[in-house]
Design a protein around this motif. Structure first.
Motif, PDB file in Angstrom:
ATOM      1  N   ASN A 139       0.817  -1.294  -0.106  1.00  0.00           N
ATOM      2  CA  ASN A 139      -0.055   0.232   0.181  1.00  0.00           C
ATOM      3  C   ASN A 139       0.995   1.229  -0.045  1.00  0.00           C
ATOM      4  N   LYS A 142       2.699   1.463  -3.355  1.00  0.00           N
ATOM      5  CA  LYS A 142       1.520   1.668  -4.453  1.00  0.00           C
ATOM      6  C   LYS A 142       2.260   0.726  -5.707  1.00  0.00           C
ATOM      7  N   CYS A 143       2.749  -0.472  -5.094  1.00  0.00           N
ATOM      8  CA  CYS A 143       3.003  -1.686  -6.152  1.00  0.00           C
ATOM      9  C   CYS A 143       2.771  -2.876  -5.255  1.00  0.00           C
TER      10      CYS A 143
END
Length: 192
Positions: A139, A142-143
């Motif tokens: 999270n 963001k991957c």
């Protein structure tokens, strides 16, 4: 991003973010690290207070096993955990919860529960806690982390590493020398 987790008494996960300082929105901390040339970089870190220590507890306090190594064979002898889950919050909970007042819990016990169930559930508890850290990192970064580099004494337990891979849907990369922390400290002292 390089992501590594040391599975020792506790578990400590670091994701190198390079020159980019990323502040976690998910209960992890930002820390300083360095690149191979000794230049400062950043990392996101998560700490599990009770990792391999839960197996030590089974051995030293409950006398359910003679040594940590036998936990792998015991866990592999079962098809599942029979609904038993352990939250080894013996010293509170670390990342991402940071609750020092938490206490340990065992749930799902029945009249048929036995030593083997507790041993397997203890190993699973380590992987579940590390999985919480992986989800937080995914999270924050963001991957989706595809590979987790691992080291530390508990990585000798192939059941634990396979269970981690399965529940986290991640490739586990284990070095020949699982005591990488000591090697890293020696290398850093050489740079210094």
């Amino acid at each position: 991003n390089d992501t590594k987790c040391t599975y020792g008494t506790g578990c400590f996960m670091l994701a190198n973010t390079g020159k980019n300082r990323i502040d976690s929105d998910n209960g992890l901390i930002t820390t300083i690290s360095c690149d191979k040339d000794g230049n400062p970089t950043y990392a996101i870190e998560g700490s599990v207070f009770i990792g391999g220590a839960v197996i030590q507890w089974l051995r030293d306090e409950l006398n359910l096993i003679k040594n940590a190594q036998e936990s792998e064979d015991i866990a592999n002898s079962l098809n599942g955990n029979d609904g038993i889950y352990i939250v080894p919050a013996f010293t509170g909970l670390g990342a991402p919860y940071w609750n020092m007042e938490s206490k340990g819990t065992i749930t799902g016990l029945t009249r048929g529960s036995n030593t083997k169930n507790l041993v397997r559930s203890a190993l699973e508890s380590i992987a579940f806690q590390v999985n919480d850290l992986i989800e937080c990192l995914n999270n924050d970064l963001k991957c989706e982390i595809k590979t987790l580099k691992v080291d530390g004494g508990a990585t000798a337990n192939n059941f634990l590493m396979q269970f981690q891979s399965d529940i986290s849907k991640i490739n586990i990369q284990k070095p020949n020398n699982i005591e990488s922390t000591a090697l890293g400290a020696a290398l850093l002292s050489g740079i210094g």
